[in-house]
Motif scaffolding. Structure first.
Motif, PDB file in Angstrom:
ATOM      1  N   SER A 207       0.836  -1.211   0.000  1.00 19.29           N
ATOM      2  CA  SER A 207       0.000   0.000   0.000  1.00 19.29           C
ATOM      3  C   SER A 207       0.868   1.257   0.000  1.00 19.29           C
ATOM      4  O   SER A 207       0.593   2.229  -0.716  1.00 19.29           O
ATOM      5  CB  SER A 207      -0.919   0.004   1.229  1.00 19.29           C
ATOM      6  OG  SER A 207      -1.829  -1.070   1.181  1.00 19.29           O
ATOM      7  N   PHE A 208       1.922   1.234   0.796  1.00 20.98           N
ATOM      8  CA  PHE A 208       2.833   2.384   0.858  1.00 20.98           C
ATOM      9  C   PHE A 208       3.550   2.581  -0.475  1.00 20.98           C
ATOM     10  O   PHE A 208       3.692   3.706  -0.962  1.00 20.98           O
ATOM     11  CB  PHE A 208       3.848   2.177   1.979  1.00 20.98           C
ATOM     12  CG  PHE A 208       4.824   3.316   2.133  1.00 20.98           C
ATOM     13  CD1 PHE A 208       4.378   4.568   2.513  1.00 20.98           C
ATOM     14  CD2 PHE A 208       6.171   3.132   1.890  1.00 20.98           C
ATOM     15  CE1 PHE A 208       5.275   5.636   2.643  1.00 20.98           C
ATOM     16  CE2 PHE A 208       7.072   4.175   2.017  1.00 20.98           C
ATOM     17  CZ  PHE A 208       6.625   5.435   2.400  1.00 20.98           C
ATOM     18  N   PHE A 209       3.976   1.474  -1.089  1.00 14.68           N
ATOM     19  CA  PHE A 209       4.652   1.576  -2.379  1.00 14.68           C
ATOM     20  C   PHE A 209       3.721   2.173  -3.435  1.00 14.68           C
ATOM     21  O   PHE A 209       4.132   3.031  -4.227  1.00 14.68           O
ATOM     22  CB  PHE A 209       5.138   0.201  -2.850  1.00 14.68           C
ATOM     23  CG  PHE A 209       6.150  -0.445  -1.943  1.00 14.68           C
ATOM     24  CD1 PHE A 209       6.934   0.329  -1.091  1.00 14.68           C
ATOM     25  CD2 PHE A 209       6.308  -1.820  -1.933  1.00 14.68           C
ATOM     26  CE1 PHE A 209       7.870  -0.268  -0.250  1.00 14.68           C
ATOM     27  CE2 PHE A 209       7.237  -2.430  -1.104  1.00 14.68           C
ATOM     28  CZ  PHE A 209       8.008  -1.646  -0.255  1.00 14.68           C
ATOM     29  N   TYR A 210       2.463   1.718  -3.429  1.00 16.35           N
ATOM     30  CA  TYR A 210       1.513   2.239  -4.410  1.00 16.35           C
ATOM     31  C   TYR A 210       1.111   3.674  -4.087  1.00 16.35           C
ATOM     32  O   TYR A 210       0.786   4.459  -4.973  1.00 16.35           O
ATOM     33  CB  TYR A 210       0.283   1.336  -4.472  1.00 16.35           C
ATOM     34  CG  TYR A 210      -0.489   1.457  -5.751  1.00 16.35           C
ATOM     35  CD1 TYR A 210       0.113   1.202  -6.977  1.00 16.35           C
ATOM     36  CD2 TYR A 210      -1.847   1.806  -5.753  1.00 16.35           C
ATOM     37  CE1 TYR A 210      -0.591   1.314  -8.166  1.00 16.35           C
ATOM     38  CE2 TYR A 210      -2.559   1.918  -6.934  1.00 16.35           C
ATOM     39  CZ  TYR A 210      -1.921   1.671  -8.136  1.00 16.35           C
ATOM     40  OH  TYR A 210      -2.621   1.779  -9.316  1.00 16.35           O
ATOM     41  N   VAL A 273      12.785   1.114  -9.528  1.00 19.59           N
ATOM     42  CA  VAL A 273      11.741   2.142  -9.547  1.00 19.59           C
ATOM     43  C   VAL A 273      11.988   3.204  -8.487  1.00 19.59           C
ATOM     44  O   VAL A 273      11.993   4.417  -8.775  1.00 19.59           O
ATOM     45  CB  VAL A 273      10.355   1.491  -9.340  1.00 19.59           C
ATOM     46  CG1 VAL A 273       9.300   2.545  -8.996  1.00 19.59           C
ATOM     47  CG2 VAL A 273       9.934   0.731 -10.583  1.00 19.59           C
ATOM     48  N   PHE A 274      12.211   2.787  -7.259  1.00 24.30           N
ATOM     49  CA  PHE A 274      12.334   3.768  -6.174  1.00 24.30           C
ATOM     50  C   PHE A 274      13.679   4.475  -6.177  1.00 24.30           C
ATOM     51  O   PHE A 274      13.777   5.620  -5.723  1.00 24.30           O
ATOM     52  CB  PHE A 274      12.039   3.098  -4.835  1.00 24.30           C
ATOM     53  CG  PHE A 274      10.590   2.745  -4.667  1.00 24.30           C
ATOM     54  CD1 PHE A 274       9.617   3.728  -4.694  1.00 24.30           C
ATOM     55  CD2 PHE A 274      10.179   1.427  -4.540  1.00 24.30           C
ATOM     56  CE1 PHE A 274       8.269   3.418  -4.569  1.00 24.30           C
ATOM     57  CE2 PHE A 274       8.840   1.098  -4.409  1.00 24.30           C
ATOM     58  CZ  PHE A 274       7.886   2.101  -4.430  1.00 24.30           C
ATOM     59  N   ALA A 368      12.879   5.963   1.285  1.00 25.60           N
ATOM     60  CA  ALA A 368      12.383   5.080   2.353  1.00 25.60           C
ATOM     61  C   ALA A 368      11.780   3.812   1.756  1.00 25.60           C
ATOM     62  O   ALA A 368      11.976   2.708   2.285  1.00 25.60           O
ATOM     63  CB  ALA A 368      11.337   5.824   3.198  1.00 25.60           C
ATOM     64  N   SER A 369      11.063   3.953   0.645  1.00 22.48           N
ATOM     65  CA  SER A 369      10.479   2.788  -0.030  1.00 22.48           C
ATOM     66  C   SER A 369      11.572   1.855  -0.548  1.00 22.48           C
ATOM     67  O   SER A 369      11.437   0.633  -0.471  1.00 22.48           O
ATOM     68  CB  SER A 369       9.594   3.240  -1.191  1.00 22.48           C
ATOM     69  OG  SER A 369       8.510   4.019  -0.732  1.00 22.48           O
ATOM     70  N   LEU A 370      12.641   2.439  -1.066  1.00 22.62           N
ATOM     71  CA  LEU A 370      13.761   1.636  -1.566  1.00 22.62           C
ATOM     72  C   LEU A 370      14.346   0.769  -0.455  1.00 22.62           C
ATOM     73  O   LEU A 370      14.618  -0.424  -0.651  1.00 22.62           O
ATOM     74  CB  LEU A 370      14.835   2.550  -2.152  1.00 22.62           C
ATOM     75  CG  LEU A 370      16.110   1.875  -2.670  1.00 22.62           C
ATOM     76  CD1 LEU A 370      15.801   0.907  -3.805  1.00 22.62           C
ATOM     77  CD2 LEU A 370      17.117   2.930  -3.123  1.00 22.62           C
ATOM     78  N   ILE A 371      14.490   1.355   0.713  1.00 25.77           N
ATOM     79  CA  ILE A 371      15.027   0.611   1.865  1.00 25.77           C
ATOM     80  C   ILE A 371      14.077  -0.525   2.245  1.00 25.77           C
ATOM     81  O   ILE A 371      14.498  -1.654   2.521  1.00 25.77           O
ATOM     82  CB  ILE A 371      15.255   1.564   3.055  1.00 25.77           C
ATOM     83  CG1 ILE A 371      16.361   2.567   2.708  1.00 25.77           C
ATOM     84  CG2 ILE A 371      15.622   0.780   4.315  1.00 25.77           C
ATOM     85  CD1 ILE A 371      16.499   3.703   3.699  1.00 25.77           C
ATOM     86  N   LEU A 372      12.772  -0.240   2.248  1.00 31.21           N
ATOM     87  CA  LEU A 372      11.784  -1.266   2.582  1.00 31.21           C
ATOM     88  C   LEU A 372      11.771  -2.394   1.558  1.00 31.21           C
ATOM     89  O   LEU A 372      11.603  -3.569   1.915  1.00 31.21           O
ATOM     90  CB  LEU A 372      10.389  -0.641   2.674  1.00 31.21           C
ATOM     91  CG  LEU A 372      10.104   0.208   3.909  1.00 31.21           C
ATOM     92  CD1 LEU A 372       8.748   0.885   3.784  1.00 31.21           C
ATOM     93  CD2 LEU A 372      10.154  -0.647   5.179  1.00 31.21           C
TER      94      LEU A 372
END
Length: 497
Positions: A207-210, A273-274, A368-372
């Protein structure tokens, strides 16, 4: 035509119409403000309002699609949309625009219908591509961004809005006639479905990525026309064309992202992508020239398009039994991701005179998304390794360098009789049968030190005292520095064959 192909064509076309309607206000705002006086802040609110219901409604629409089918959902949605579209055409105040725009959000919420229904017609290895093709319905925003200003120049913005009534009525009829009446249904209660997924961290990570990828797409779609006119002094038609190019680029790349997710590890695609969005946001934060700004926007379009397709490859992969509700939640978060950025950018501009902080926020959230994604990638690898260890038919034992047993699998217990609590902390000598002398073990360890492994037949003893013969492989496990950290023993019971 193949049943799935017909529904893919119909539902993708329906999504195009839905997204065309969804961005009426943002695409026509330069014309609307000539009739209705609005401040910069009020413009941001009016253009962002359709995203609210378009996000919130995605959860129940995903659920209703599973229960009643995409045919009914698209049909009723388009009928209901006739009223707010007509209301907007006669609006004469900010309040009217907000009220009409709120219900206009239904047109964006129908996205959940297709991503829930279409995977039912195709095998899992094609889900990424199929959802990516359906996601090309985003092109509807490009069509409106390009065509609406041209029509408004010719016929006025109010008549342009009325044109969308014809489209909605036409596709309501098409869904009634061609929609699949026999679509497989899922009647699991909504609360039960939510309980089955809300504790799963993958749901909230996806959900966070989207929220970032689709949110960036929607936010730029809404914000670009006005920004290009006000900041760079472009005319309304030129701004609409540039916005349309941004949308088309992201839309074309969406099925590419789904296809890449089918062919390769989706997490590796999301890493790209991130990383790209992080750099693109940083570039835009420095308020560059129109050329560099165009490059930054196209980079956002490229990576957001790829990301949107890849993420919806992962949803049915992890949540096949709750696809409707999960698609709705993930899609809702993406919609909300498009609601806040225009408001944030406007607030930042009012306070500082530029948009740098807002674009840097995109960069930091992408980082932050890249790290996740990295964390999820390695967690997924650990999960696979854990499943291999737990379900392999061979007995497996892991020891420290000094020989202390730290892990065994169920097959080990089945062969030896020792439960994990009984064997962990012991050494492999507890299994010795007494049939081999010290020289045998010395030669074994010499070979392990020389070659990194040893394999052969050996007699061992079960917990019951029975002697059995096994085929044993012992391997040294080293870290990146080349130091031995563990020894892994993999064995099969030869006396059982």
């Amino acid at each position: 035509m193949h049943r799935g192909s017909l529904q893919l064509t119909l539902q993708t076309s329906s999504l195009i119409v839905g997204f065309m309607v969804w961005v009426i206000l943002s695409s026509l705002m330069p014309f609307i403000t000539n009739d209705i006086e609005l401040s910069t802040g009020q413009i941001s609110i009016v253009t962002a309002v359709p995203v609210i219901l378009g996000s919130i409604m995605r959860v129940p629409i995903g659920y209703w699609t599973n229960r009643f089918g995409a045919r009914i959902v698209f049909l009723l949605s388009f009928i209901v949309l006739l009223f707010p579209v007509y209301f907007i055409s006669i609006a004469n105040s900010m309040g009217h625009l907000i009220l009409g725009g709120l219900f206009l959000g239904i047109s964006g919420a129908v996205f959940s219908a297709g991503v829930t229904a279409l995977p039912k017609y195709y095998p899992k290895e094609k889900h990424g591509l199929v959802n990516g093709i359906y996601g090309m319905g985003n092109a509807g925003t490009a069509i409106t961004s390009f065509a609406a200003p041209i029509l408004a120049n010719m016929y006025g913005w109010r008549r342009t809005v009325l044109f969308y009534l014809v489209l909605l009525a036409l596709f309501a009829v098409l869904n009634f006639l061609l929609g699949d009446r026999k679509e497989p249904k899922v009647n699991t209660p909504l609360v039960q479905q939510i309980k089955g997924v809300y504790r799963n961290s993958k749901l909230w990570f996806l959900s966070f990525f989207y929220f970032i990828t689709f949110g960036a797409f929607v936010a730029f779609t809404i914000y670009l026309p006005g920004f290009l006119v006000n900041h760079f002094g472009l005319n309304e038609v030129d701004a609409g064309v540039r916005t349309a190019i941004f949308i088309v680029f992201a839309t074309i790349l969406r099925p590419v992202g789904g296809w890449l997710g089918d062919r390769f590890d989706p997490f590796k695609i999301l890493m790209m992508v991130f990383a790209g969005l992080t750099l693109a946001g940083a570039l835009l934060a420095f308020t560059p020239s129109l050329l560099l700004y165009t490059i930054g926007c196209l980079a956002v379009s490229f990576f957001a398009g790829i990301g949107n397709g890849t993420i919806f490859k992962l949803v049915p992969l992890y949540f096949s039994k709750q696809a409707g509700i999960v698609n709705g939640i993930v899609a809702a978060m993406g919609g909300l991701g498009g609601f806040f950025p225009p408001l944030l950018l406007t607030a930042v501009s009012s306070l500082t005179g530029h948009y740098s902080i807002g674009f840097m926020a995109l960069s930091e959230l992408s980082l932050a998304s890249l790290i996740l994604v990295f964390w999820m990638y390695y967690q997924d690898k650990l999960f696979v390794s854990e499943n291999i260890l737990e379900h392999t038919a061979e007995g497996m034992m892991l020891t420290e360098k000094d020989g202390t047993i730290v892990r065994v699998n169920p097959a080990f217990t089945k062969v030896t009789g020792y439960l994990p609590d009984e064997i962990i902390g012991q050494t492999p000598s507890i299994l010795q049968s007494g049939k081999h002398d010290q020289t045998f073990y010395e030669k074994m360890w010499e070979e392990i030190k020389e070659n990194g492994y040893w394999q052969g037949q050996i007699w061992n003893k079960r917990k019951s005292g029975d002697i059995y013969q096994e085929w044993l492989t012992i391997s040294a496990i080293k870290n990146e520095a080349g130091e031995i950290k563990y020894y892994a023993g993999l064995f099969s019971d030869l006396t059982a064959t």
